[in-house]
Scaffold this motif. Structure first.
Motif, PDB file in Angstrom:
ATOM      1  N   SER A 112      74.006  34.395  38.705  1.00 50.63           N
ATOM      2  CA  SER A 112      74.290  34.748  40.095  1.00 50.63           C
ATOM      3  C   SER A 112      75.294  33.772  40.700  1.00 50.63           C
ATOM      4  N   LEU A 113      76.294  34.309  41.368  1.00 51.41           N
ATOM      5  CA  LEU A 113      77.243  33.514  42.143  1.00 51.41           C
ATOM      6  C   LEU A 113      76.972  33.807  43.610  1.00 51.41           C
ATOM      7  N   LEU A 114      75.825  33.318  44.090  1.00 50.29           N
ATOM      8  CA  LEU A 114      75.429  33.574  45.471  1.00 50.29           C
ATOM      9  C   LEU A 114      75.780  32.413  46.378  1.00 50.29           C
ATOM     10  N   PRO A 186      77.097  35.825  31.095  1.00 52.37           N
ATOM     11  CA  PRO A 186      75.816  36.528  31.194  1.00 52.37           C
ATOM     12  C   PRO A 186      75.957  37.999  30.803  1.00 52.37           C
ATOM     13  N   ASP A 187      74.825  38.660  30.618  1.00 57.31           N
ATOM     14  CA  ASP A 187      74.830  40.110  30.441  1.00 57.31           C
ATOM     15  C   ASP A 187      75.036  40.810  31.778  1.00 57.31           C
ATOM     16  N   ILE A 188      74.478  40.215  32.836  1.00 60.20           N
ATOM     17  CA  ILE A 188      74.584  40.779  34.186  1.00 60.20           C
ATOM     18  C   ILE A 188      75.099  39.685  35.117  1.00 60.20           C
ATOM     19  N   LEU A 189      76.213  39.942  35.773  1.00 62.91           N
ATOM     20  CA  LEU A 189      76.810  38.974  36.690  1.00 62.91           C
ATOM     21  C   LEU A 189      76.653  39.495  38.114  1.00 62.91           C
ATOM     22  N   ILE A 190      76.063  38.656  38.984  1.00 57.83           N
ATOM     23  CA  ILE A 190      75.837  39.028  40.379  1.00 57.83           C
ATOM     24  C   ILE A 190      76.702  38.139  41.254  1.00 57.83           C
ATOM     25  N   VAL A 191      77.580  38.747  42.042  1.00 57.13           N
ATOM     26  CA  VAL A 191      78.572  38.005  42.817  1.00 57.13           C
ATOM     27  C   VAL A 191      78.501  38.424  44.275  1.00 57.13           C
ATOM     28  N   ASP A 192      78.413  37.430  45.168  1.00 61.10           N
ATOM     29  CA  ASP A 192      78.329  37.695  46.603  1.00 61.10           C
ATOM     30  C   ASP A 192      79.585  37.186  47.291  1.00 61.10           C
TER      31      ASP A 192
END
Length: 430
Positions: A112-114, A186-192
């Motif tokens: 996560s890039l939160l 990562p398999d799943i990248l979360i970016v805010d």
């Protein structure tokens, strides 16, 4: 068929206002025992299932009944106004925040890039912070070593890499922090809201990295941004959240258009039925002012391609008068874009009308308003109707991979010729 990597079912998140805990130590202890040891629902903090769509007293529903499936390799954009629940949803998927009710299932490694700058310490150098932050974000020491030079080059702070980060400017700090986070695998990248990081050149780098991760490497991405152009170009699908509820989910262009149409602040028509109620004076009185967008489809948003037709009607109270009108177009900040006069016409007493079309691909994106002036003998102002029309134009770009703000008040499509002048032929032995 692609496998599902994120599955969200009946997701709710409730926050209490002004209170942390239940208000007593005994109840806090009972709540902890019930939720963490007995694995039952929180007895003091749960959704009322008989009225799930209503917040209880002193609470707010940040998310309500969210159901979503994300397939492997998809890039999903999440859009909505501030406070609509976007960051809360990402934090729940990232396992930072627990939902009040509902289930989130995930498959694969999630990064996560939160909060850009996680793990950074002000007293340590940039080099030391790369290792600490990278380790906290999930990279091993050999992986950080292997990517170290690439991270430093991406950040653009090579000269200051052995300087404590407390001496960095705010821009340098976030550049280095994002550079570390951008090199996770990562398999799943979360970016805010990655577009809020750094200056224009660094934003271009960020978006290029996003495109590389989503398209070239085939990873799953959840991407929150207020740049609708970036959402449409980088994401296959989009989710529109409004006050915690999912308003739409589907192809990114369709969802973005629905969102823009609902949020555009427009005041496109004013009409007065009789001269007595109309603004003006004893010489002229307004009948109507209208701005009619020439949309390609009825549900399309107003964007820079949209031609805008302005129509003005007014009652002339004079027997014979040489009249003209002027259209004054301003930005929302009050900067005049143009002052456009009409030809002067001799008018009898009665209704006079005028029309003008502002072509598409002329104005830049932004908010605007129009004022109308009625003039006699090309020099005497009879009446000035200020800010009678207001509209907002959204951005649109095609085959352009730059998503930062386009400079200038206007954005015309003047033809520019580009051709090969000559070809360099390598000489033998060079």
């Amino acid at each position: 068929m692609s496998e599902t990597v994120i599955e969200i079912e009946n997701l709710y998140k409730m926050y209490r206002l002004g209170v942390i805990g239940t208000g007593s130590f005994k109840q806090d202890l009972q709540r902890w025992w019930t939720a963490n040891v007995l694995r039952k629902e929180d007895p003091f903090f749960q959704v009322n299932h008989e009225c799930q769509h209503k917040a209880l007293p002193d609470t707010i529903m940040a998310l309500q009944d969210i159901n979503l499936e994300v397939k492997h390799g998809e890039a999903i954009g999440i859009i909505g106004k501030n406070g609509s629940g976007k960051s809360t949803l990402l934090k729940i998927i990232s396992r930072i925040v627990r939902p009040t009710h509902g289930v989130v299932r995930g498959k694969g490694k999630v990064s996560s890039l939160l909060e850009v700058g996680t793990g950074f310490h002000q007293e340590l150098t940039g080099r030391e912070n790369i290792y600490i932050s990278g380790y906290i974000l999930g990279m091993s020491k050999p992986e950080i070593k292997r990517k170290f030079d690439e991270i430093v080059a991406f950040s653009g702070v090579e000269q200051f890499i052995d300087t404590p980060v407390k001496r960095y400017s705010s821009g340098m700090y976030v550049r280095l922090a994002f550079a570390v986070a951008a090199h996770l695998e990562p398999d799943i990248l979360i970016v805010d809201e990655v577009l809020a990081v750094g200056d224009a050149d660094f934003q271009k780098k960020c978006l290029g990295k996003m495109r590389e991760v989503s398209q070239a490497e085939g990873r799953t991405i959840l991407f929150v941004s207020h740049s609708m152009q970036a959402i449409k170009n980088l994401c296959d699908k989009a989710v529109w959240l409004n006050q915690g509820k999912m308003q739409a989910f589907g192809p990114s262009t369709t969802v973005v258009n629905k969102y823009l149409t609902s949020t555009q602040d427009a005041h496109l028509l004013q009409v007065w039925q009789t001269p007595d109620e109309a603004p003006g004076n004893d010489l002229v009185r307004m009948r109507s002012v209208e701005l009619e967008p020439q949309l390609a489809t009825p549900d399309a948003p107003l964007d820079i391609r949209t031609p805008l037709t302005v129509r003005v009607q007014f009652w002339n109270m004079q027997e014979e008068a040489v009249l003209s009108i002027g259209l004054h177009l301003f930005t929302a900040g009050g900067e005049c874009i143009f002052d456009l006069p009409s030809p002067a016409v001799t008018c009898a007493k009665g209704l006079v009308e005028g029309e003008c079309t502002i072509p598409g691909n002329f104005l830049n994106d932004g908010s605007y308003y129009i004022s109308v002036i009625i003039v006699r003998d090309t020099s005497i102002s009879l009446y000035y109707h200020e800010e009678c029309l207001r509209f907002e134009l959204e951005d649109y770009r095609e085959n352009i991979q730059w998503y930062g703000k386009w400079w200038g008040a206007v954005r015309p499509q003047f033809p520019i010729q580009l051709r090969q002048a000559e070809i360099m032929i390598p000489q033998e032995g060079i």
